[in-house]
Design a protein around this motif. Structure first.
Motif, PDB file in Angstrom:
ATOM      1  N   ASP A   1       0.742  -1.286  -0.515  1.00 54.05           N
ATOM      2  CA  ASP A   1      -0.186  -0.027  -0.036  1.00 54.05           C
ATOM      3  C   ASP A   1       0.887   1.643   0.086  1.00 54.05           C
ATOM      4  OD1 ASP A   1      -1.923  -1.408   0.017  1.00 54.05           O
ATOM      5  OD2 ASP A   1      -2.486  -1.771   2.894  1.00 54.05           O
ATOM      6  N   ALA A   2      -0.039   2.111  -0.630  1.00 57.96           N
ATOM      7  CA  ALA A   2       1.181   3.247  -1.043  1.00 57.96           C
ATOM      8  C   ALA A   2       0.881   4.583   0.223  1.00 57.96           C
ATOM      9  CB  ALA A   2       1.063   4.220  -1.470  1.00 57.96           C
ATOM     10  N   VAL A   3       1.315   4.417   0.510  1.00 61.04           N
ATOM     11  CA  VAL A   3       1.315   5.333   2.331  1.00 61.04           C
ATOM     12  C   VAL A   3       1.885   6.439   2.400  1.00 61.04           C
ATOM     13  CG1 VAL A   3       0.794   5.543   4.684  1.00 61.04           C
ATOM     14  CG2 VAL A   3       0.091   3.829   3.241  1.00 61.04           C
ATOM     15  N   LYS A   4       1.757   7.390   1.785  1.00 61.71           N
ATOM     16  CA  LYS A   4       2.200   8.372   1.851  1.00 61.71           C
ATOM     17  C   LYS A   4       3.617   8.491   1.181  1.00 61.71           C
ATOM     18  CE  LYS A   4       1.919  10.553   6.563  1.00 61.71           C
ATOM     19  NZ  LYS A   4       1.623  11.215   7.515  1.00 61.71           N
ATOM     20  N   ALA A   5       3.872   8.111   0.237  1.00 58.78           N
ATOM     21  CA  ALA A   5       4.635   7.099  -0.887  1.00 58.78           C
ATOM     22  C   ALA A   5       5.221   8.965  -1.637  1.00 58.78           C
ATOM     23  CB  ALA A   5       4.134   7.367  -2.298  1.00 58.78           C
ATOM     24  N   ASP A   6       4.627  10.068  -1.735  1.00 57.51           N
ATOM     25  CA  ASP A   6       5.694  11.460  -2.073  1.00 57.51           C
ATOM     26  C   ASP A   6       6.615  11.239  -0.906  1.00 57.51           C
ATOM     27  OD1 ASP A   6       3.631  11.846   0.057  1.00 57.51           O
ATOM     28  OD2 ASP A   6       2.883  13.781  -0.844  1.00 57.51           O
ATOM     29  N   THR A   7       6.721  10.721   0.517  1.00 59.04           N
ATOM     30  CA  THR A   7       7.673  11.399   1.703  1.00 59.04           C
ATOM     31  C   THR A   7       9.047  10.891   1.290  1.00 59.04           C
ATOM     32  OG1 THR A   7       6.509   9.455   2.869  1.00 59.04           O
ATOM     33  CG2 THR A   7       5.494  12.339   2.993  1.00 59.04           C
ATOM     34  N   ILE A   8       9.775  10.624   1.669  1.00 59.99           N
ATOM     35  CA  ILE A   8      11.220  10.221   2.328  1.00 59.99           C
ATOM     36  C   ILE A   8      10.646   8.132   3.122  1.00 59.99           C
ATOM     37  CG2 ILE A   8      13.477   9.717   2.806  1.00 59.99           C
ATOM     38  CD1 ILE A   8      14.419  12.669   2.076  1.00 59.99           C
ATOM     39  N   GLY A   9      10.588   8.954   4.040  1.00 63.15           N
ATOM     40  CA  GLY A   9      10.101   7.869   4.444  1.00 63.15           C
ATOM     41  C   GLY A   9       8.909   6.739   4.198  1.00 63.15           C
ATOM     42  N   GLY A  10       7.702   6.937   3.805  1.00 60.12           N
ATOM     43  CA  GLY A  10       7.083   6.823   3.117  1.00 60.12           C
ATOM     44  C   GLY A  10       7.373   5.492   1.971  1.00 60.12           C
ATOM     45  N   TYR A  11       8.267   6.039   1.282  1.00 57.98           N
ATOM     46  CA  TYR A  11       8.290   5.650  -0.170  1.00 57.98           C
ATOM     47  C   TYR A  11       9.564   4.623   0.063  1.00 57.98           C
ATOM     48  CZ  TYR A  11      10.318   5.231  -4.809  1.00 57.98           C
ATOM     49  OH  TYR A  11      11.248   4.522  -6.077  1.00 57.98           O
ATOM     50  N   ALA A  12      10.453   4.792   1.346  1.00 60.46           N
ATOM     51  CA  ALA A  12      11.439   3.748   1.530  1.00 60.46           C
ATOM     52  C   ALA A  12      10.379   2.849   1.983  1.00 60.46           C
ATOM     53  CB  ALA A  12      12.298   3.970   2.352  1.00 60.46           C
TER      54      ALA A  12
END
Length: 201
Positions: free
Chosen positions: A61-72
């Motif tokens: 699930d893409a949760v806050k994928a536009d942040t470094i932590g979320g994308y990682a």
């Protein structure tokens, strides 16, 4: 001191696994941060990143994928569950493996009961997983500091703890199944199969 209790002896035996899995998985988490840190600097890049992550929703699930932590977290996806391999192997050989090597008889020859031996070995496994969680959390936090992520040390440690708890469940399942098998191999195999089902579902 290390050899005065089953707990300390078992924990000492896990020292390589603690460092290897803890540092290794910590670096696995940090590595996507390096690549994404340049991709979240503009609103357009963030939007493109969210669109890309949404197309791979089968992975995670893409949760806050536009942040470094979320994308990682998204980038690693199901591969983070590779860490469950160690507790599955450790759980399956915790008692059954000792019996296979005939070393359990030596342990039980000491003035301590079977239940105490089992509990101390189980506690050592949990302590090892907790140590791995701390290492993973610290490395993830340091990576976040370097690449200017928006999560705190507490967030990183909770991530490591969450992963360790999931691994502890599968380790306990392997330990349970091993009590109904003649060798540790089938117990590890059955538990690995359950892990695969868990990932797919």
């Amino acid at each position: 001191m290390w050899f005065k209790s089953v707990f300390l002896k078992s924990l000492r035996d896990y020292r390589v696994a603690i460092l290897g899995w803890g540092i290794g998985m910590g670096l696995v988490i940090v590595s996507p941060m390096a690549s994404v840190s340049e991709l979240v600097k503009t609103p357009e890049a963030r939007a493109a990143l969210l669109s890309l992550a949404a197309s791979f929703s089968w992975n995670a699930d893409a949760v806050k994928a536009d942040t470094i932590g979320g994308y990682a977290t998204f980038k690693i996806g199901i591969f983070i569950f590779l860490m469950a391999v160690w507790p599955i192997l450790a759980g399956s050989r915790m008692l059954r493996g000792e019996e296979d090597r005939a070393s359990l008889d030596v342990l039980l020859s000491a003035p301590q009961g079977r239940v105490r031996v089992a509990l101390e070995k189980l506690a050592a496994t949990w302590a090892a997983l907790f140590a791995m969680a701390v290492l993973i959390g610290i490395l993830a936090y340091l990576g976040g500091v370097v690449f200017k992520a928006d999560f705190t040390l507490v967030d990183a440690l909770l991530f490591g703890l969450n992963l360790a708890l999931i691994c502890a469940v599968f380790g306990a399942v392997a330990l349970f199944i091993s009590q109904f098998t003649h060798e540790r191999g089938p117990a590890a195999g059955w538990t690995a199969g359950l892990l695969l089902i868990f990932i797919v579902l």
